[in-house]
Design a protein around this motif. Sequence first.
Motif, short mmCIF file in Angstrom:
data_model
loop_
_atom_site.label_atom_id
_atom_site.label_comp_id
_atom_site.label_asym_id
_atom_site.label_seq_id
_atom_site.Cartn_x
_atom_site.Cartn_y
_atom_site.Cartn_z
N LYS A 1 -1.79 -10.95 22.57
CA LYS A 1 -3.16 -11.44 22.73
C LYS A 1 -3.35 -12.88 22.24
O LYS A 1 -4.46 -13.40 22.28
N TYR B 1 -2.21 -10.15 13.71
CA TYR B 1 -2.29 -10.57 15.11
C TYR B 1 -1.45 -9.68 16.03
O TYR B 1 -0.47 -9.07 15.63
N ASP C 1 -6.29 -9.24 15.30
CA ASP C 1 -5.97 -9.09 16.71
C ASP C 1 -5.60 -10.37 17.44
O ASP C 1 -4.49 -10.52 17.92
N LYS C 2 -6.53 -11.33 17.53
CA LYS C 2 -6.35 -12.44 18.48
C LYS C 2 -6.15 -13.80 17.82
O LYS C 2 -6.13 -14.82 18.52
N ASP C 3 -6.06 -13.85 16.51
CA ASP C 3 -5.97 -15.14 15.81
C ASP C 3 -4.64 -15.31 15.10
O ASP C 3 -4.04 -14.34 14.61
#
Length: 238
Positions: free
Chosen positions: A230, A226, A127-129
Amino acid sequence: MKKILFILLFLTFISCKKEDVQLPKSNKTVLKDIQDHSPVYMFFKTKEKDTIIEVNRRNTISSTNWIYNIDKRLPLKLVIPEVMKLQEKKKNSEHKKEGAIDVFSYADSIGKNLAFLPFTDVSYLFDKDFSKFYIIDNSKMYLQFQNFSINFNKENKITVEGNDIEREEFVEFIKDYVPFVSQGRTALLHLNFEVNLTYEEYIQNKVMLNEVLSDSIAFSPIEFIYDTNKLPECGCKL
């Protein structure tokens, strides 16, 4: 004979359930045979206008090799969280067996056979990395390597360290460019995949990536799945 038996069992399961898993296709076989296995199925479903995933792992045995049969139409944003849950369940099982592996199944469209892609040692950050930022935040872990961030964006186009690379040129580019820049150090390739890629695109990319492995080129065991929306603003090309 064992491969034929496996395919027959697979088709029997689908017939009984009146459901279908459309396996992804690629043009090379990474692993052809696997023994002592249990199946995981991830089905493509729709609810109104939304795509949903249905997971069936009722026949899995923790002490066996697990074959993940995943519908090619599913997006990574649905597939990877379920894979992560199953990885954790197997890892924490009292009955897990040393040396048991996990593989994704797919169809080799050239060899006309069922094929498998091992991912036992892969862990996912979801998701966010993105690897470029992760390496900076964990720089001490990667000092001994020459690090390269490889990205497959939502259009399934490829960049290496933010530079566009044509798909047809990718394998030769990595084989020639990466060792030259690394100057004797092991090159560590950090893989990034946008969440909206289909599972088939993911498998095809991973099979292609397998061609670049060598004594001097390795993959980081962490893969980054990812969501572009985000990620932190960096003013740079991923």
